[in-house]
Design an enzyme around this catalytic site. Structure first.
Site, PDB file in Angstrom:
ATOM      1  N   SER A   9       0.845  -1.200   0.000  1.00 52.02           N
ATOM      2  CA  SER A   9       0.000   0.000   0.000  1.00 52.02           C
ATOM      3  C   SER A   9       0.879   1.250   0.000  1.00 52.02           C
ATOM      4  O   SER A   9       1.608   1.510   0.970  1.00 52.02           O
ATOM      5  CB  SER A   9      -0.904   0.011   1.232  1.00 52.02           C
ATOM      6  OG  SER A   9      -1.517   1.284   1.361  1.00 52.02           O
ATOM      7  N   HIS A  34      -1.111  -1.151  -4.253  1.00 45.89           N
ATOM      8  CA  HIS A  34      -2.425  -0.797  -3.696  1.00 45.89           C
ATOM      9  C   HIS A  34      -2.443   0.701  -3.410  1.00 45.89           C
ATOM     10  O   HIS A  34      -1.538   1.212  -2.730  1.00 45.89           O
ATOM     11  CB  HIS A  34      -2.633  -1.587  -2.399  1.00 45.89           C
ATOM     12  CG  HIS A  34      -3.966  -1.430  -1.750  1.00 45.89           C
ATOM     13  ND1 HIS A  34      -5.076  -2.142  -2.130  1.00 45.89           N
ATOM     14  CD2 HIS A  34      -4.356  -0.633  -0.723  1.00 45.89           C
ATOM     15  CE1 HIS A  34      -6.098  -1.794  -1.349  1.00 45.89           C
ATOM     16  NE2 HIS A  34      -5.688  -0.888  -0.491  1.00 45.89           N
ATOM     17  N   ASP A  36      -4.715   3.807  -1.906  1.00 45.31           N
ATOM     18  CA  ASP A  36      -5.867   4.139  -1.062  1.00 45.31           C
ATOM     19  C   ASP A  36      -6.334   5.572  -1.289  1.00 45.31           C
ATOM     20  O   ASP A  36      -5.721   6.510  -0.785  1.00 45.31           O
ATOM     21  CB  ASP A  36      -5.472   3.981   0.411  1.00 45.31           C
ATOM     22  CG  ASP A  36      -5.192   2.548   0.767  1.00 45.31           C
ATOM     23  OD1 ASP A  36      -4.065   2.249   1.203  1.00 45.31           O
ATOM     24  OD2 ASP A  36      -6.095   1.725   0.580  1.00 45.31           O
ATOM     25  N   MET A  38      -8.783   8.465  -0.518  1.00 39.06           N
ATOM     26  CA  MET A  38      -9.665   8.818   0.603  1.00 39.06           C
ATOM     27  C   MET A  38     -10.164  10.257   0.436  1.00 39.06           C
ATOM     28  O   MET A  38      -9.374  11.145   0.117  1.00 39.06           O
ATOM     29  CB  MET A  38      -8.900   8.712   1.921  1.00 39.06           C
ATOM     30  CG  MET A  38      -8.313   7.337   2.179  1.00 39.06           C
ATOM     31  SD  MET A  38      -7.350   7.334   3.707  1.00 39.06           S
ATOM     32  CE  MET A  38      -6.663   5.691   3.663  1.00 39.06           C
ATOM     33  N   HIS A  67      -8.205   1.374  -4.263  1.00 34.43           N
ATOM     34  CA  HIS A  67      -9.191   1.165  -3.189  1.00 34.43           C
ATOM     35  C   HIS A  67      -9.859   2.508  -2.931  1.00 34.43           C
ATOM     36  O   HIS A  67      -9.244   3.408  -2.349  1.00 34.43           O
ATOM     37  CB  HIS A  67      -8.443   0.640  -1.946  1.00 34.43           C
ATOM     38  CG  HIS A  67      -9.291   0.458  -0.740  1.00 34.43           C
ATOM     39  ND1 HIS A  67      -8.741   0.210   0.502  1.00 34.43           N
ATOM     40  CD2 HIS A  67     -10.636   0.459  -0.563  1.00 34.43           C
ATOM     41  CE1 HIS A  67      -9.710   0.076   1.390  1.00 34.43           C
ATOM     42  NE2 HIS A  67     -10.870   0.222   0.762  1.00 34.43           N
ATOM     43  N   MET A  69     -11.982   4.753  -1.002  1.00 32.33           N
ATOM     44  CA  MET A  69     -12.664   5.016   0.262  1.00 32.33           C
ATOM     45  C   MET A  69     -13.289   6.407   0.160  1.00 32.33           C
ATOM     46  O   MET A  69     -12.842   7.386   0.777  1.00 32.33           O
ATOM     47  CB  MET A  69     -11.675   4.927   1.437  1.00 32.33           C
ATOM     48  CG  MET A  69     -11.305   3.496   1.765  1.00 32.33           C
ATOM     49  SD  MET A  69      -9.835   3.355   2.774  1.00 32.33           S
ATOM     50  CE  MET A  69      -8.598   3.449   1.495  1.00 32.33           C
ATOM     51  N   MET A 137     -11.767  -5.468   5.050  1.00 35.43           N
ATOM     52  CA  MET A 137     -10.956  -4.526   5.822  1.00 35.43           C
ATOM     53  C   MET A 137     -10.659  -5.146   7.178  1.00 35.43           C
ATOM     54  O   MET A 137     -11.585  -5.547   7.902  1.00 35.43           O
ATOM     55  CB  MET A 137     -11.701  -3.203   6.017  1.00 35.43           C
ATOM     56  CG  MET A 137     -11.812  -2.345   4.765  1.00 35.43           C
ATOM     57  SD  MET A 137     -10.231  -1.931   4.047  1.00 35.43           S
ATOM     58  CE  MET A 137      -9.488  -0.982   5.378  1.00 35.43           C
ATOM     59  N   GLY A 142      -9.048   4.328   6.761  1.00 39.23           N
ATOM     60  CA  GLY A 142      -8.681   5.739   6.933  1.00 39.23           C
ATOM     61  C   GLY A 142      -7.210   5.965   7.182  1.00 39.23           C
ATOM     62  O   GLY A 142      -6.657   6.977   6.750  1.00 39.23           O
ATOM     63  N   GLY A 144      -3.078   4.074   7.750  1.00 40.38           N
ATOM     64  CA  GLY A 144      -2.176   2.935   7.822  1.00 40.38           C
ATOM     65  C   GLY A 144      -1.646   2.797   9.244  1.00 40.38           C
ATOM     66  O   GLY A 144      -1.923   3.632  10.110  1.00 40.38           O
ATOM     67  N   GLY A 145      -0.896   1.735   9.497  1.00 38.43           N
ATOM     68  CA  GLY A 145      -0.224   1.563  10.781  1.00 38.43           C
ATOM     69  C   GLY A 145      -1.122   1.161  11.943  1.00 38.43           C
ATOM     70  O   GLY A 145      -0.720   1.219  13.102  1.00 38.43           O
ATOM     71  N   ASP A 175      -6.803  -6.277   4.185  1.00 38.76           N
ATOM     72  CA  ASP A 175      -6.219  -4.950   4.092  1.00 38.76           C
ATOM     73  C   ASP A 175      -6.220  -4.253   5.453  1.00 38.76           C
ATOM     74  O   ASP A 175      -7.267  -3.875   5.961  1.00 38.76           O
ATOM     75  CB  ASP A 175      -7.061  -4.134   3.089  1.00 38.76           C
ATOM     76  CG  ASP A 175      -6.500  -2.766   2.824  1.00 38.76           C
ATOM     77  OD1 ASP A 175      -7.162  -1.994   2.096  1.00 38.76           O
ATOM     78  OD2 ASP A 175      -5.417  -2.444   3.346  1.00 38.76           O
ATOM     79  N   GLY A 176      -4.991  -4.147   6.027  1.00 41.86           N
ATOM     80  CA  GLY A 176      -4.881  -3.409   7.283  1.00 41.86           C
ATOM     81  C   GLY A 176      -4.207  -4.242   8.352  1.00 41.86           C
ATOM     82  O   GLY A 176      -4.760  -5.268   8.763  1.00 41.86           O
ATOM     83  N   GLY A 177      -3.014  -3.818   8.761  1.00 38.40           N
ATOM     84  CA  GLY A 177      -2.286  -4.537   9.822  1.00 38.40           C
ATOM     85  C   GLY A 177      -1.757  -5.875   9.367  1.00 38.40           C
ATOM     86  O   GLY A 177      -1.557  -6.792  10.166  1.00 38.40           O
ATOM     87  N   GLY A 197       1.051  -2.133   4.063  1.00 33.60           N
ATOM     88  CA  GLY A 197       1.656  -0.802   3.962  1.00 33.60           C
ATOM     89  C   GLY A 197       2.884  -0.734   4.851  1.00 33.60           C
ATOM     90  O   GLY A 197       4.018  -0.923   4.403  1.00 33.60           O
ATOM     91  N   SER A 198       2.637  -0.525   6.143  1.00 35.35           N
ATOM     92  CA  SER A 198       3.766  -0.311   7.059  1.00 35.35           C
ATOM     93  C   SER A 198       4.688  -1.513   7.181  1.00 35.35           C
ATOM     94  O   SER A 198       5.906  -1.338   7.346  1.00 35.35           O
ATOM     95  CB  SER A 198       3.290   0.111   8.448  1.00 35.35           C
ATOM     96  OG  SER A 198       1.979  -0.247   8.664  1.00 35.35           O
TER      97      SER A 198
HETATM   98  C1  DX5 Z   1      -6.454   1.806   5.353  1.00 36.00           C
HETATM   99  C2  DX5 Z   1      -6.016   1.352   3.969  1.00 36.00           C
HETATM  100  C3  DX5 Z   1      -4.950   0.279   4.026  1.00 36.00           C
HETATM  101  C4  DX5 Z   1      -3.674   0.749   4.705  1.00 36.00           C
HETATM  102  C5  DX5 Z   1      -2.818  -0.457   5.040  1.00 36.00           C
HETATM  103  O1  DX5 Z   1      -7.637   2.559   5.242  1.00 36.00           O
HETATM  104  O2  DX5 Z   1      -7.095   0.825   3.244  1.00 36.00           O
HETATM  105  O3  DX5 Z   1      -4.639  -0.124   2.698  1.00 36.00           O
HETATM  106  O4  DX5 Z   1      -2.964   1.612   3.872  1.00 36.00           O
HETATM  107  O5  DX5 Z   1      -1.747   0.005   5.802  1.00 36.00           O
HETATM  108  P1  DX5 Z   1      -1.076  -0.934   6.914  1.00 36.00           P
HETATM  109  O6  DX5 Z   1      -0.590  -2.148   6.183  1.00 36.00           O
HETATM  110  O7  DX5 Z   1       0.037  -0.067   7.446  1.00 36.00           O
HETATM  111  O8  DX5 Z   1      -2.135  -1.256   7.914  1.00 36.00           O
HETATM  112 ZN    ZN Z   2      -6.627  -0.127   1.228  1.00 39.92          ZN
END
Ligand code: DX5
Ligand code: ZN
Length: 217
Positions: A9, A34, A36, A38, A67, A69, A137, A142, A144-145, A175-177, A197-198
């Site tokens: 991401s 990916h 995001d 927003m 993605h 959002m 999700m 909203g 990352g991290g 997607d997420g963590g 992402g992170s």
């Molecule tokens: C959050 C995004 C995710 C996010 C993932 O709203 O949809 O794609 O960037 O980031 P990590 O992997 O750091 O949770």
């Molecule tokens: Zn995403």
């Protein structure tokens, strides 16, 4: 068994060096990138728009996984269809889901549908024949991290069951963590596309981080 795909991401990347970060993620083994988008309305945060996605697309050699959002994905769709391989919209957004999914496919992109943690999995059941990808999700959208929400694994398992029962072949994306350990349990539950992402961009060794996500279960 669907192949495992890793989609770093770019929200977690250094935006001031976007092209380098794209190349770095690809060199580390990314299958997709990916992005995001927003709008500060559907989610609290405002990230980036079509111009940023276009810049990433210009630098990338792998498919772009967008993605959205945003509250009105139908209204903004055409600004992404020529620069995205996959476009994922939220079932909770303010649009006619069926129409938007058809418009995504009609534009030659694959169609993804996402649901946020508070949304019941039943909300997506009637759309399963209209999608190429279902995004679960595993954090509240909203930022990352954030930390992975393990209760979301039940949704992945339910989707894998429905997919088998209906003889469908859509991707299940999480997607997420997502990191080495959460990737393992997500894949065991039935997910095959891993957004990270992170855990990738925050790593000193991005290739090792990507390889960890794919480690055989
Ligand atoms: C959050 C995004 C995710 C996010 C993932 O709203 O949809 O794609 O960037 O980031 P990590 O992997 O750091 O949770
Ligand atoms: Zn995403």
């Amino acid at each position: 068994m669907k192949s495992v795909l890793v989609a770093p991401s770019l929200l977690a990347s250094d935006f001031s060096r976007l092209a380098d970060e794209v190349r770095s993620a690809e060199a580390a083994g990314a299958d997709w990138l990916h992005l995001d988008v927003m709008d500060g309305h559907f989610v609290d945060n405002i990230s980036f728009g079509p111009a940023f996605v276009q810049a990433a697309h210009a630098a990338a050699t792998v498919p772009i996984d967008v993605h959205l959002m945003i509250s009105r994905p139908d209204h903004y769709l055409t600004r992404f269809t020529s620069i995205a391989a996959n476009i994922t919209v939220h079932v909770e957004a303010e649009h006619d889901v069926r129409k938007t999914l058809a418009a995504i496919r009609g534009a030659g992109c694959t169609a993804g549908l996402a649901l946020s943690p508070p949304t019941n999995i039943e909300a997506v059941h009637s759309y399963l024949t209209q999608i190429d990808l279902l995004l679960v999700m595993t954090v509240n959208p909203g930022y990352g991290g954030q930390s992975f929400i393990p209760e979301m694994l039940a949704k992945v398992e339910q989707l894998a069951t429905w997919r088998a029962e209906l003889g469908l072949d859509f991707h299940i994306e999480v997607d997420g963590g997502i990191n080495a350990s959460t990737s393992m349990v997500c894949r065991q539950a039935g997910a095959n596309v891993l957004v990270a992402g992170s855990s990738v961009f925050g790593s000193m060794d991005r290739a090792a981080a990507v390889a960890e996500l794919r480690k055989p279960i």
